[in-house]
Design a protein around this motif. Sequence first.
Motif, PDB file in Angstrom:
ATOM      1  N   GLN A  27       0.833  -1.195   0.000  1.00 20.42           N
ATOM      2  CA  GLN A  27       0.000   0.000   0.000  1.00 20.42           C
ATOM      3  C   GLN A  27       0.871   1.251   0.000  1.00 20.42           C
ATOM      4  O   GLN A  27       1.722   1.451   0.867  1.00 20.42           O
ATOM      5  N   GLU A  28       0.663   2.119  -1.006  1.00 16.08           N
ATOM      6  CA  GLU A  28       1.388   3.371  -1.066  1.00 16.08           C
ATOM      7  C   GLU A  28       0.779   4.364  -0.080  1.00 16.08           C
ATOM      8  O   GLU A  28      -0.423   4.350   0.171  1.00 16.08           O
ATOM      9  N   LEU A  29       1.618   5.242   0.469  1.00 16.79           N
ATOM     10  CA  LEU A  29       1.057   6.293   1.298  1.00 16.79           C
ATOM     11  C   LEU A  29       0.245   7.241   0.418  1.00 16.79           C
ATOM     12  O   LEU A  29       0.445   7.315  -0.792  1.00 16.79           O
ATOM     13  N   ARG A  30      -0.699   7.930   1.017  1.00 18.16           N
ATOM     14  CA  ARG A  30      -1.587   8.818   0.275  1.00 18.16           C
ATOM     15  C   ARG A  30      -1.316  10.264   0.676  1.00 18.16           C
ATOM     16  O   ARG A  30      -1.099  10.555   1.855  1.00 18.16           O
ATOM     17  N   VAL A  31      -1.321  11.158  -0.302  1.00 19.81           N
ATOM     18  CA  VAL A  31      -1.051  12.577  -0.062  1.00 19.81           C
ATOM     19  C   VAL A  31      -2.336  13.372  -0.278  1.00 19.81           C
ATOM     20  O   VAL A  31      -2.888  13.389  -1.387  1.00 19.81           O
ATOM     21  N   ARG A 135      12.076   8.149   2.284  1.00 25.03           N
ATOM     22  CA  ARG A 135      12.022   7.388   3.535  1.00 25.03           C
ATOM     23  C   ARG A 135      10.721   7.627   4.298  1.00 25.03           C
ATOM     24  O   ARG A 135      10.408   6.884   5.233  1.00 25.03           O
ATOM     25  N   LEU A 136       9.973   8.668   3.907  1.00 19.19           N
ATOM     26  CA  LEU A 136       8.673   8.888   4.541  1.00 19.19           C
ATOM     27  C   LEU A 136       7.731   7.727   4.276  1.00 19.19           C
ATOM     28  O   LEU A 136       6.782   7.500   5.034  1.00 19.19           O
ATOM     29  N   GLU A 137       7.973   6.990   3.182  1.00 22.92           N
ATOM     30  CA  GLU A 137       7.116   5.864   2.833  1.00 22.92           C
ATOM     31  C   GLU A 137       7.023   4.859   3.974  1.00 22.92           C
ATOM     32  O   GLU A 137       5.986   4.236   4.189  1.00 22.92           O
ATOM     33  N   SER A 138       8.110   4.716   4.726  1.00 17.29           N
ATOM     34  CA  SER A 138       8.108   3.745   5.825  1.00 17.29           C
ATOM     35  C   SER A 138       7.706   4.374   7.159  1.00 17.29           C
ATOM     36  O   SER A 138       7.561   3.670   8.156  1.00 17.29           O
ATOM     37  N   LEU A 139       7.510   5.699   7.166  1.00 22.44           N
ATOM     38  CA  LEU A 139       7.227   6.390   8.422  1.00 22.44           C
ATOM     39  C   LEU A 139       5.764   6.760   8.592  1.00 22.44           C
ATOM     40  O   LEU A 139       5.339   7.112   9.699  1.00 22.44           O
ATOM     41  N   THR A 140       4.981   6.714   7.502  1.00 19.85           N
ATOM     42  CA  THR A 140       3.604   7.194   7.606  1.00 19.85           C
ATOM     43  C   THR A 140       2.715   6.517   6.581  1.00 19.85           C
ATOM     44  O   THR A 140       3.201   5.928   5.605  1.00 19.85           O
ATOM     45  N   ASP A 141       1.420   6.608   6.817  1.00 18.03           N
ATOM     46  CA  ASP A 141       0.420   6.124   5.859  1.00 18.03           C
ATOM     47  C   ASP A 141      -0.181   7.268   5.066  1.00 18.03           C
ATOM     48  O   ASP A 141      -0.616   7.090   3.932  1.00 18.03           O
ATOM     49  N   ILE A 142      -0.231   8.460   5.672  1.00 18.69           N
ATOM     50  CA  ILE A 142      -0.906   9.609   5.078  1.00 18.69           C
ATOM     51  C   ILE A 142      -0.074  10.860   5.302  1.00 18.69           C
ATOM     52  O   ILE A 142       0.433  11.092   6.404  1.00 18.69           O
ATOM     53  N   ILE A 283       4.795   8.673  -2.167  1.00 17.88           N
ATOM     54  CA  ILE A 283       5.682   9.829  -2.029  1.00 17.88           C
ATOM     55  C   ILE A 283       6.479  10.066  -3.309  1.00 17.88           C
ATOM     56  O   ILE A 283       6.730  11.208  -3.695  1.00 17.88           O
ATOM     57  N   ARG A 284       6.836   9.012  -4.016  1.00 20.50           N
ATOM     58  CA  ARG A 284       7.606   9.200  -5.246  1.00 20.50           C
ATOM     59  C   ARG A 284       6.758   9.843  -6.336  1.00 20.50           C
ATOM     60  O   ARG A 284       7.220  10.711  -7.071  1.00 20.50           O
ATOM     61  N   GLY A 285       5.502   9.407  -6.445  1.00 18.79           N
ATOM     62  CA  GLY A 285       4.607  10.022  -7.407  1.00 18.79           C
ATOM     63  C   GLY A 285       4.356  11.483  -7.081  1.00 18.79           C
ATOM     64  O   GLY A 285       4.325  12.337  -7.974  1.00 18.79           O
ATOM     65  N   PHE A 286       4.195  11.762  -5.783  1.00 16.90           N
ATOM     66  CA  PHE A 286       3.981  13.150  -5.366  1.00 16.90           C
ATOM     67  C   PHE A 286       5.183  14.013  -5.719  1.00 16.90           C
ATOM     68  O   PHE A 286       5.047  15.110  -6.282  1.00 16.90           O
ATOM     69  N   LEU A 287       6.385  13.536  -5.410  1.00 19.67           N
ATOM     70  CA  LEU A 287       7.589  14.307  -5.692  1.00 19.67           C
ATOM     71  C   LEU A 287       7.794  14.497  -7.187  1.00 19.67           C
ATOM     72  O   LEU A 287       8.177  15.596  -7.633  1.00 19.67           O
ATOM     73  N   LYS A 288       7.524  13.457  -7.952  1.00 18.55           N
ATOM     74  CA  LYS A 288       7.653  13.570  -9.408  1.00 18.55           C
ATOM     75  C   LYS A 288       6.734  14.653  -9.953  1.00 18.55           C
ATOM     76  O   LYS A 288       7.153  15.501 -10.744  1.00 18.55           O
ATOM     77  N   ASN A 289       5.479  14.660  -9.504  1.00 23.40           N
ATOM     78  CA  ASN A 289       4.528  15.668  -9.960  1.00 23.40           C
ATOM     79  C   ASN A 289       4.891  17.054  -9.457  1.00 23.40           C
ATOM     80  O   ASN A 289       4.725  18.059 -10.157  1.00 23.40           O
ATOM     81  N   LEU A 290       5.382  17.121  -8.222  1.00 28.34           N
ATOM     82  CA  LEU A 290       5.725  18.428  -7.643  1.00 28.34           C
ATOM     83  C   LEU A 290       6.914  19.040  -8.379  1.00 28.34           C
ATOM     84  O   LEU A 290       6.906  20.225  -8.703  1.00 28.34           O
TER      85      LEU A 290
END
Length: 294
Positions: A27-31, A135-142, A283-290
């Motif tokens: 499950q990917e984290l959600r932004v 690394r936030l991927e392993s620290l949070t869900d949202i 988080i990777r998708g978010f950063l790519k779009n940002l």
Amino acid sequence: MNDQAKVLRRIASRHKPDLTANSDSQQELRVFAVTSGKGGVGKTNFSVNLGLALIDLGYRVILLDGDLGLANLDIACGVTPRYTFEHLLNGEKDIEEILIYGPKGIGILPGGSGVQDLANIERERLEEVVRNLGRLESLTDIIIIDTGAGLGHTVLNFLRAADDIILVTTPEPTALTDAYGLLKALQKVKDGVTVNVVVNRVQREADAKDTYERLESAAKRFLNAPVNLLGWVYEDISVGRAIMKQEPIGVSYPQSSAYQCIQWIAGSVSGLYLSPPRQAGGIRGFLKNLLRAF
């Protein structure tokens, strides 16, 4: 008061979501980006307390302060950060060193002007920043981004990069007009997105529905833009008291009508996006779009 009693009964009858899907390692984290057309509608307090309500449901949550001009998430949570995103960009600190924790263990990522400078750093440093943020991927869900108010370039970039958007407004005509203006601006940068609307500071359920219907009618007629009523929050004296104490209402007044409304909204968020999970960029998708946006 009858309307309020109905809503609070519905809140009390809700069950917590099944978190088995959330525990899936795939499950990917959600932004989520929380935004508003104008300042003063309670966006930051809503962001903080939505995060706390999602923690109540068993999720790990990090707040990112995206208001670069008037960052105040730390004040709303009653904490004082030593470092901000700028220290990460400069290579002075890692993500774990700038991330601080507030009430109920909610994570806070102080943004400062560093977030806006993300696109201006050298490639090698940027790659290190992206690895840190990964690394936030392993620290949070949202991750909940508390954006600045209005139609600024940075606000729209956050909205374009996020998985989901929550637009906070009030029944005031100026707030509603500015909310429509934000929807219009968003249409130019992000096609096909359904914006979730929260109506804050309402006296009655009917006021919330009327406010939403006016916004939805204009968005449909002139923009062909889909919007969804996510919920509403009642006017509550406890909110002002909590602000003066520099504590979220989810901590100071968890039984208040305002926080119970936010808990109801958190349940809706969980049901719509998290249980079962809908596809998210992580988080990777978010950063790519940002980065593409900046």
